[in-house]
Every structure is written in structure tokens, then in C-alpha cells.
Design an enzyme around this catalytic site. Structure first.
Site, PDB file in Angstrom:
ATOM      1  N   LEU A 198      22.286  20.571  25.700  1.00 23.60           N
ATOM      2  CA  LEU A 198      21.770  21.227  26.283  1.00 23.60           C
ATOM      3  C   LEU A 198      23.309  22.432  27.065  1.00 23.60           C
ATOM      4  CD1 LEU A 198      18.177  22.114  26.955  1.00 23.60           C
ATOM      5  CD2 LEU A 198      19.543  22.237  24.535  1.00 23.60           C
ATOM      6  N   ASP A 199      24.230  23.681  25.785  1.00 30.36           N
ATOM      7  CA  ASP A 199      24.587  24.152  26.995  1.00 30.36           C
ATOM      8  C   ASP A 199      24.329  24.264  28.555  1.00 30.36           C
ATOM      9  OD1 ASP A 199      23.961  27.194  26.612  1.00 30.36           O
ATOM     10  OD2 ASP A 199      25.148  26.440  24.295  1.00 30.36           O
ATOM     11  N   ILE A 200      24.808  24.851  29.318  1.00 25.05           N
ATOM     12  CA  ILE A 200      25.071  25.283  30.519  1.00 25.05           C
ATOM     13  C   ILE A 200      23.640  26.550  30.675  1.00 25.05           C
ATOM     14  CG2 ILE A 200      26.422  26.624  31.159  1.00 25.05           C
ATOM     15  CD1 ILE A 200      26.354  25.460  33.557  1.00 25.05           C
ATOM     16  N   ASN A 201      23.344  27.097  29.841  1.00 29.98           N
ATOM     17  CA  ASN A 201      22.796  28.597  29.317  1.00 29.98           C
ATOM     18  C   ASN A 201      21.617  28.194  28.829  1.00 29.98           C
ATOM     19  OD1 ASN A 201      24.883  30.180  31.255  1.00 29.98           O
ATOM     20  ND2 ASN A 201      26.053  30.290  29.056  1.00 29.98           N
TER      21      ASN A 201
END
Length: 170
Positions: free
Chosen positions: A2-5
């Protein structure tokens, strides 16, 4: 990944073949997200996202489904559940951007047959039950990968039992 956001469901495994099957786009494994966007998507926008799709990195991208989430809208923000089958880099966010909507919250709630349950709070983890793992493996078409490893009965002798536990990965 998953991306950081983005928050939500992550599956962890020490089995490389399973990990590759989970991530590879050719398996067509569904990923479901809760998405909060700024503004409200028109019917035309939803038809575009689920029909012809949009272009990302010169390749078409589309949602399998876009469904209004059963959540209260927050001012100008609206919630949707979306399902994709690929999972390219920041694909959900980029698709909404292409149709003029900024994603303000994104949470993965399902990966294939595995669902994030409400009892698992942020930062917590839980083991996948053997039946859930079996469903996932069958949906990927790799049952032979686990044949004789997950569901064989341990023998009565201690040495054989320890060997069985190592093979199962306990």
C-alpha cells in the site's frame, strides 16, 4: 503493498510463489477499497470508470464496480466502494484524478477472498484461518502448492510432529 497515504488490509506471507500470485495482475484477483473523494461522482463519471475506463501510463484502467458506500457523506466528501483487478502503482487515486476527483481517504478492505474485519483495529494483526487460506489458494488456482502441507494430520510421534510443524510453517 500500500502507498504511504493508504490504510487497510495487508497480507503477509513467507511463501514467494503465493506472494507472486497475489500481486501479479494476470491472476485478476479482486481488491476492494473504501474511497472518500472530494465532490460527488456523476453517473456519467461512474460509467466512464467502470466502462471504457481511463488511461494511466498509456494503458487503460477501469474499476470492476463503483458502489456508493453505506456511510454518511461528510460535507462535500462522498464515500464509494471500488473494486479493481490489477493494482498498479496508486491506481485508485490516479483513476479518480483522471475524472476530476481527488481522493482524500483510501482504505483497502478486501484482497481476493480475504476481508478486513471490524474487530482488527489499525496497527493490529490477525492470522488467516486455515479455511480462509484454502479459499484464497483455490481462487488463485495454486492448490498444488499447498497439497499435503496445510491439512495433513500430524503423526503421533514427537519427532514427526516437529517435522510437520516446520513444514506447515508454525
Amino acid at each position: 503493498r500500500l502507498d504511504i497515504n493508504t490504510i487497510g488490509l495487508l497480507l503477509l506471507t513467507n511463501n514467494g510463489e503465493l506472494a507472486n500470485k497475489l500481486m501479479h495482475p494476470s491472476t485478476g484477483l479482486e481488491r476492494e477499497y473504501l474511497v472518500r473523494i472530494r465532490g460527488k461522482a456523476s453517473e456519467e463519471t461512474i460509467k466512464t470508470l467502470t466502462g471504457t475506463g481511463v488511461m494511466i501510463d498509456d494503458k487503460p484502467a477501469r474499476f470492476e464496480r463503483v458502489i456508493g458506500a453505506d456511510m454518511a457523506d461528510e460535507g462535500t466528501n462522498h464515500w464509494y466502494r471500488v473494486i479493481i483487478r490489477e493494482g498498479r502503482y496508486r491506481e485508485v487515486r490516479r483513476m479518480w484524478d483522471e475524472v476530476g476527483h481527488t481522493v482524500s481517504r483510501l482504505k483497502r478492505i478486501r484482497y481476493g477472498t480475504i476481508k478486513l474485519t471490524r474487530d482488527v483495529k489499525r496497527g493490529q494483526h490477525s492470522k488467516i484461518a486455515p479455511m480462509q487460506l484454502e479459499k484464497l489458494v483455490v481462487s488463485l488456482g495454486i492448490e498444488d502448492l499447498f497439497t499435503g502441507q496445510l491439512y495433513s494430520k500430524p503423526s503421533r510421534s514427537g519427532a514427526s510432529k516437529r517435522s510437520e510443524e516446520r513444514r506447515v510453517g508454525k
